[in-house]
Write an enzyme that holds these catalytic residues in place. Structure first.
Site, PDB file in Angstrom:
ATOM      1  N   ALA A   6       0.836  -1.196   0.000  1.00  0.00           N
ATOM      2  CA  ALA A   6       0.000   0.000   0.000  1.00  0.00           C
ATOM      3  C   ALA A   6       0.875   1.252   0.000  1.00  0.00           C
ATOM      4  O   ALA A   6       2.041   1.223   0.407  1.00  0.00           O
ATOM      5  CB  ALA A   6      -0.916   0.000   1.220  1.00  0.00           C
ATOM      6  N   ALA A  31       2.699   2.181   3.047  1.00  0.00           N
ATOM      7  CA  ALA A  31       3.829   1.303   3.384  1.00  0.00           C
ATOM      8  C   ALA A  31       5.157   1.921   2.971  1.00  0.00           C
ATOM      9  O   ALA A  31       6.197   1.611   3.566  1.00  0.00           O
ATOM     10  CB  ALA A  31       3.652  -0.063   2.733  1.00  0.00           C
ATOM     11  N   ARG A  32       5.153   2.795   1.974  1.00  0.00           N
ATOM     12  CA  ARG A  32       6.387   3.467   1.561  1.00  0.00           C
ATOM     13  C   ARG A  32       6.926   4.312   2.707  1.00  0.00           C
ATOM     14  O   ARG A  32       8.138   4.335   2.971  1.00  0.00           O
ATOM     15  CB  ARG A  32       6.126   4.343   0.333  1.00  0.00           C
ATOM     16  N   SER A  80       3.373  -9.968  -0.867  1.00  0.00           N
ATOM     17  CA  SER A  80       2.310  -9.445  -1.715  1.00  0.00           C
ATOM     18  C   SER A  80       1.706 -10.599  -2.489  1.00  0.00           C
ATOM     19  O   SER A  80       2.386 -11.599  -2.769  1.00  0.00           O
ATOM     20  CB  SER A  80       2.848  -8.390  -2.689  1.00  0.00           C
ATOM     21  N   TYR A 123       0.729 -13.639   1.778  1.00  0.00           N
ATOM     22  CA  TYR A 123       0.873 -13.196   3.165  1.00  0.00           C
ATOM     23  C   TYR A 123       1.190 -14.382   4.073  1.00  0.00           C
ATOM     24  O   TYR A 123       1.919 -14.239   5.064  1.00  0.00           O
ATOM     25  CB  TYR A 123      -0.394 -12.491   3.637  1.00  0.00           C
ATOM     26  N   HIS A 160      -7.870  -6.447   8.487  1.00  0.00           N
ATOM     27  CA  HIS A 160      -6.990  -6.410   9.651  1.00  0.00           C
ATOM     28  C   HIS A 160      -7.198  -7.604  10.572  1.00  0.00           C
ATOM     29  O   HIS A 160      -6.226  -8.258  10.983  1.00  0.00           O
ATOM     30  CB  HIS A 160      -7.197  -5.113  10.441  1.00  0.00           C
ATOM     31  N   LYS A 189      -4.076   2.267  11.481  1.00  0.00           N
ATOM     32  CA  LYS A 189      -5.324   2.626  12.131  1.00  0.00           C
ATOM     33  C   LYS A 189      -6.415   2.819  11.091  1.00  0.00           C
ATOM     34  O   LYS A 189      -6.108   3.170   9.942  1.00  0.00           O
ATOM     35  CB  LYS A 189      -5.182   3.865  13.009  1.00  0.00           C
ATOM     36  N   ASP A 218     -10.736   6.926   9.015  1.00  0.00           N
ATOM     37  CA  ASP A 218      -9.431   7.417   8.579  1.00  0.00           C
ATOM     38  C   ASP A 218      -9.063   8.713   9.299  1.00  0.00           C
ATOM     39  O   ASP A 218      -8.169   8.734  10.140  1.00  0.00           O
ATOM     40  CB  ASP A 218      -9.442   7.632   7.065  1.00  0.00           C
TER      41      ASP A 218
END
Length: 359
Positions: free
Chosen positions: A13, A16-17, A36, A61, A82, A100, A185
């Site tokens: 995602a 993640a960077r 991935s 995963y 999650h 989160k 979010d």
């Protein structure tokens, strides 16, 4: 102590960077693998983020969780995934840093936390601003009874103007991926800041404002709510995908006021400001302020996301090297935030009826 904690990144995602960079900067962590469903995507992620060629690629995963060198996983997957993958990771004895909100609701989060506790796994959600040294300085200011007094009112705002593509295609507007929308979010940050300001003393009631904006699928794009304590304290928040980028936090006490205009991501990576006023008065002519706010500047050698990774990895190392138990401070904070979020969502769903908050 042993070497750095080996992280596996679960999914590629965009967020993640940022965490990949943070893990690289943190002195006690390193990325050892990327998982991935597309091995090619994992290889591209490794190359794009400058990870060593020795970083392992896993095409699922499950394979990532079976890697013996992966001691902790970072989970940036959609919220709807999650519970499954955090529980799977904990069952394999992997410590978990999860984006989160950590779950869709408190019941789901309780299942996650139970498995983590049974397996002595450290879990922490990715609320980065809480790890900035500015946050500790803010606590010092709020804790001084002569400067700030008692908290009376808190107001928190996080909004940004999503592009047409974002509003159509981002996972945060899809009911099957991140069905909590702007509330989950952006609202997570607002609620977390309000609870932090009130020293995690939970409010008794949540009331959503009427007429939240939803998309055609029923996902919240913009909403407001108020939180109420029995002693008269009140907090309000606004979260939205439809307004100009704003990250304001105001905490008003009986003697002082604290302001932030960048509480989630500081304007600058290496330092952050706090505006603080105490015993504020106007001049005798009531034409200007007699007492002006003070600006406190807090510097940091590491960005807040790297500090978060450093703290998480420290806790994991203590479990690994010293046999310590996981620190339940962080999952307790996550659960309190989730409980309040649930109450706000219930109020939205009921047409703005008051909802009692029960921990």
């Amino acid at each position: 102590m042993g070497g750095p904690i080996g992280f596996g990144i679960m999914g590629c995602a965009e967020i993640a960077r940022k965490l990949c960079r943070a893990i690289g900067i943190a002195p006690n962590a390193t990325v050892v693998a990327v998982g991935s469903r597309s091995p090619d995507k994992a290889r591209k992620f490794i190359a794009d983020n400058g990870l060593p060629a020795t970083t392992r690629v896993h095409g699922s995963y499950e394979a990532l969780l079976d890697d013996p060198d992966v001691e902790a996983v970072y989970v940036p997957l959609p919220t709807s995934l999650h519970a499954h993958w955090v529980i799977a990771a904990a069952g394999k004895g992997k410590h978990v840093l999860v984006e989160k909100p950590p779950a869709l609701n408190t019941a789901e989060l309780d299942r996650i936390l139970e498995v983590c506790q049974i397996n002595d796994v450290q879990i922490m959600d990715g609320t980065m601003w809480m790890h900035h040294p500015r946050t500790a300085k803010m606590r010092d200011l709020l804790s001084d009874p002569n400067l700030f007094g008692q908290v009376k009112r808190t107001n928190s705002i996080f909004c940004f103007n999503g592009s047409p593509d974002f509003l159509q295609n981002d996972i945060r507007v899809k009911p099957d991926l991140d069905g909590l929308g702007a509330l989950g979010d952006a609202g997570w940050y607002c609620i977390s800041s309000i609870l932090w300001a009130n020293d995690y003393d939970l409010p008794k009631t949540a009331i959503a404002f009427p007429n939240p904006v939803k998309n055609e699928a029923g996902v919240v794009l913009s909403c407001d709510a108020s939180l109420h304590w029995e002693d008269g304290r009140v907090a309000t928040f606004h979260c939205s995908f439809l307004a100009n980028l704003t990250m304001d936090l105001t905490i008003i006490g009986s003697k002082g006021t604290l302001h932030l205009n960048d509480f989630i991501i500081p304007f600058e990576e290496s330092s952050a400001n706090i505006t603080f006023a105490s015993d504020s008065l106007l001049n005798d002519a009531v034409t200007a302020w007699a007492t002006l706010s003070q600006k406190h500047v807090v510097s940091t050698d590491l960005p807040q996301e790297a500090l978060m990774v450093t703290e998480f990895s420290r806790l994991v190392s203590e479990i690994k090297e010293s046999g310590s138990k996981p620190d339940y401070k962080w999952p307790t904070i996550s659960r309190k935030t989730q409980v309040v979020l649930d109450a706000v969502k219930a109020s939205i769903d009921s047409g703005s009826k008051p909802v009692q908050i029960v921990f």
